[in-house]
Design an enzyme around this catalytic site. Structure first.
Site, PDB file in Angstrom:
ATOM      1  N   GLU A 434       0.849  -1.192   0.000  1.00 35.03           N
ATOM      2  CA  GLU A 434       0.000   0.000   0.000  1.00 35.03           C
ATOM      3  C   GLU A 434       0.885   1.244   0.000  1.00 35.03           C
ATOM      4  OE1 GLU A 434      -2.235   0.258   3.616  1.00 35.03           O
ATOM      5  OE2 GLU A 434      -2.909   2.295   3.207  1.00 35.03           O
ATOM      6  N   ASP A 512      -1.068  -1.090   5.738  1.00 32.79           N
ATOM      7  CA  ASP A 512      -1.001  -0.529   7.082  1.00 32.79           C
ATOM      8  C   ASP A 512      -1.913  -1.299   8.022  1.00 32.79           C
ATOM      9  OD1 ASP A 512       0.660   1.382   6.101  1.00 32.79           O
ATOM     10  OD2 ASP A 512      -0.871   2.967   6.006  1.00 32.79           O
ATOM     11  N   ASP A 514      -4.063  -0.313   9.985  1.00 31.90           N
ATOM     12  CA  ASP A 514      -5.135   0.563  10.480  1.00 31.90           C
ATOM     13  C   ASP A 514      -6.393   0.356   9.633  1.00 31.90           C
ATOM     14  OD1 ASP A 514      -4.617   1.719   8.089  1.00 31.90           O
ATOM     15  OD2 ASP A 514      -3.966   3.659   8.873  1.00 31.90           O
TER      16      ASP A 514
END
Ligand code: 0RA
Length: 646
Positions: A434, A512, A514
């Protein structure tokens, strides 16, 4: 007449003791696939399958499953009960033969469609062999019989322990920790899913589950009852819960051709996805086979004939292909085959030639009638097919453009790919990363001998909502295709992958840790699930797990992947410990990323697998589709990752 008086019913020859308990315990994977969570749950499926066989033969309508407080499993059915009379050849009770002789199978009557082949059908004796303890109770001919076992061996003879007016078989077993070293914890969801699936596939059977390990707010053990009145029709509604149908009713076809019972349920929805599920004797045939090809053939020829004669195709300037008839189609094909031959990598592909024409004929005849009787639905379906054909035309142009472009650029790899030097795909890995900055870090941190990096720009296209040509036109997606070395389908089958050209056997999604990151992983997963499913089935797709925290004190440092680990480290290091929370991959330097997430000696990769029951399909359509309410419910109920296993 009791079995004791009629021993010929289960003649000696019909049970063959093939291999010993010892072999099962030495090589469990040969019998149940693996000794991880999958194999563990397979034990339960095996026992339940035997009860389902009783039900399919018409002798049983209620099956219950209990996860006991100590994590042992109890199943009970109201079938005929395993015979207890003396087995001629073996000289012991048939119950003991069924429970302790590997390969005995258990069923003596040839007329029923056994659940066998593939990983199923190894027999309850395998379950017994892999259990530290097992108790079988049989209710039969007014009496209760019982026998107990440890690691597959009987502790005593079969004992009559009382009288009853019940009928059936009750089995309680505890999986052996020595075999299932990873875990012996059963998943309620997984077991409930299988029962739900079985209830749709066998309407009218009451299947229940209860989990005695936990209690809900009301102080009760969680439990569910699955009982389907409408079978496959209900299954279709369940699968398509988050999709919008374009016809009112599920089309249902039921018949028997050449002694092969065929059931098909189908509906068209507004999506662009083809969503086919197939079963043989209640086993999900993930790799398809002759029943599925028969269905496709029957569907295509009947719809084509209807469309031709209706004049709706007159204005169309190009041919309609098989794929066009299946865009937005959700269908389940379920057949019962007396002696199924299973083939393919995972032994889930039906090989029996005769099944193809049976299904094709059944579908043709009944669909023809349906279309005649429902002209409005027929028109809606044909119009959808025409739209699909037009879109495919546009997609072909897009695909040709991709191929031309890659030739112009030297037929080469995407510019953003940092390739590895190793050539053998089985040794090579590619990280789909990403963001460009994390991509840069990964490029510095990797071992360039065998690790390649492909940075992805931001969010990739949501393929669940895009038409095919949009998918093929998307630059990120094209980069994935070219980097992996696989071509974008063929005219006939847009999902056909040339896996022999695949350049990496580990494809690792690295995002990530998150919310945004997991959204991006889900988008990438959705793409692979819809367009490169085979690659998941072969076990090539993985998810990286970057740490959440860096805990440091002086020269001492360690990483934590969750809050518990973090707290333990803080306690261990004591006063003056500092904690850094990684908000994204970008906050790690190359060395940190290598040692936590990329180094094969330390990292944890999660292999992506597809659960049976079409649950994965439902989840992706729910997470990525248009309907909001079911999505909210799903996100509230589950972690962000849909059905991904360790
Ligand atoms: C062997 C023969 C028969 C039934 C079964 C086994 C049987 C096995 C299991 C396992 C769980 N539940 C079961 N129910 C039945 C046929 C019995 C007959 O001919 O009477």
């Amino acid at each position: 007449m009791s079995d004791l008086e009629k021993p010929t019913q289960y003649s000696a020859d019909s049970i063959q003791a093939l291999e010993g308990i010892e072999h099962v315990r030495k090589r469990p994977s040969m019998y149940i696939g693996d000794v991880g969570p999958r194999g563990l749950h397979h034990l339960v499926n095996e026992v339940i399958d035997n009860s389902i066989d009783e039900a399919m033969a018409g002798h049983c309508d209620t099956i219950s499953l209990t996860i006991n407080e100590d994590n042992s499993i109890t199943t009970e059915d109201n079938g005929r009960g395993i015979p207890v009379g003396i087995h001629k050849k073996e000289g012991v009770s048939a119950l003991e033969v069924v429970m302790t002789k590997i390969g005995a199978g258990g069923k003596f009557d040839k007329d029923s469609y056994k659940v066998s082949g593939g990983l199923h059908g190894v027999g309850v004796s395998c379950v017994n062999a892999l259990s530290s303890s097992l108790k079988a109770t049989v209710y039969r001919d007014g009496k209760i019989w019982e026998q107990e076992y440890e690691k597959g061996e009987a502790l005593s003879t079969v004992k009559e322990i009382g009288k009853t007016d019940k009928r059936g078989t009750l089995v309680t077993f505890t999986p052996d920790k020595e075999i299932f070293t990873q875990t012996i914890e059963f998943s309620y969801d997984l077991l409930a899913q299988r029962l739900r699936e079985l209830s749709f596939l066998n309407k009218g059977i009451n299947l229940s589950i209860k989990d005695c390990r936990v209690k809900n707010e009301r102080g009760e053990h969680p439990s569910e009852v699955f009982l389907s009145k409408d079978g496959l029709k209900e299954f279709i509604r369940f699968l398509d819960e988050s999709r919008e149908p374009i016809i009112q009713e599920v089309i249902f076809i039921e018949g028997e051709k050449n002694d092969i019972p065929v059931e098909v349920a189908m509906i068209y929805n507004t999506s662009y996805m083809e969503n086919l599920h197939s079963y043989v004797n209640n086993i999900n045939t993930h790799e398809g086979g002759t029943h599925l090809s028969g269905f496709r053939r029957g569907l295509t020829s009947t719809l084509k004939k209807y469309a031709d004669s209706s004049g709706l195709l007159d204005k169309l300037k190009f041919e309609i292909s098989g794929d066009d008839f299946r865009e937005g189609l959700t269908a389940i094909v379920s057949v019962k085959v007396a002696e199924p031959q299973f083939e393919g990598q995972t032994k889930t592909k039906l090989g029996n030639r005769e099944v193809s024409s049976a299904v094709s004929q059944a579908v043709s005849e009944m669909l023809e009638n349906y279309l005649e009787e429902h002209p409005n639905d027929a028109k809606i379906i044909v119009e959808k097919v025409i739209l699909a054909a037009q879109a495919r035309h546009a997609a072909r142009k897009a695909r040709e453009m991709v191929q031309r472009k890659s030739i112009l650029s030297g037929g080469g790899l995407p510019g953003r790919l940092s390739d590895c030097s190793e050539q053998d795909p089985s040794l090579c890995e590619v990280f789909l990363v990403e963001g460009e900055s994390a991509g840069g870090t990964a490029k510095q941190g990797r071992d360039r001998n065998f690790q390649a990096i492909l940075p992805l720009k931001g969010k990739i296209l949501n393929v669940e909502k895009a038409m095919q040509h949009k998918v093929f036109e998307n630059e990120e997606i094209r980069n994935i295709y070219t980097a992996l070395g696989v071509t974008i389908g063929t005219e006939e089958d847009t999902k056909a992958l040339n896996l022999e050209k695949l350049r990496y056997h580990k494809i690792v999604i690295m995002c990530d840790a998150d919310v945004d990151g997991s959204h991006i992983s889900t988008l990438i997963l959705t793409f692979f699930f819809r367009y490169m499913r085979e690659l998941i089935e072969y076990g090539y797709l993985y998810i990286a797990t970057p740490p959440l925290y860096l805990v440091k004190k002086g020269a001492k440092k360690n990483y934590a992947w969750d809050d518990n680990q973090r707290d333990r480290l803080i306690k261990e290091y004591g006063q003056g410990t500092s904690v850094q929370r990684y908000k994204g991959l970008g906050e790690m330097n190359a060395e940190q990323l290598w040692e936590t997430t990329m180094d094969p000696n330390f990292r944890t990769l999660r292999k992506v697998i597809i659960e049976p029951t079409g649950e994965a399909d439902r989840i992706f359509s729910m997470l990525m589709g248009d309907e909001v309410p079911p999505r909210r419910e799903f996100i509230e109920k589950n972690a962000v990752y849909a059905k991904i296993d360790a």
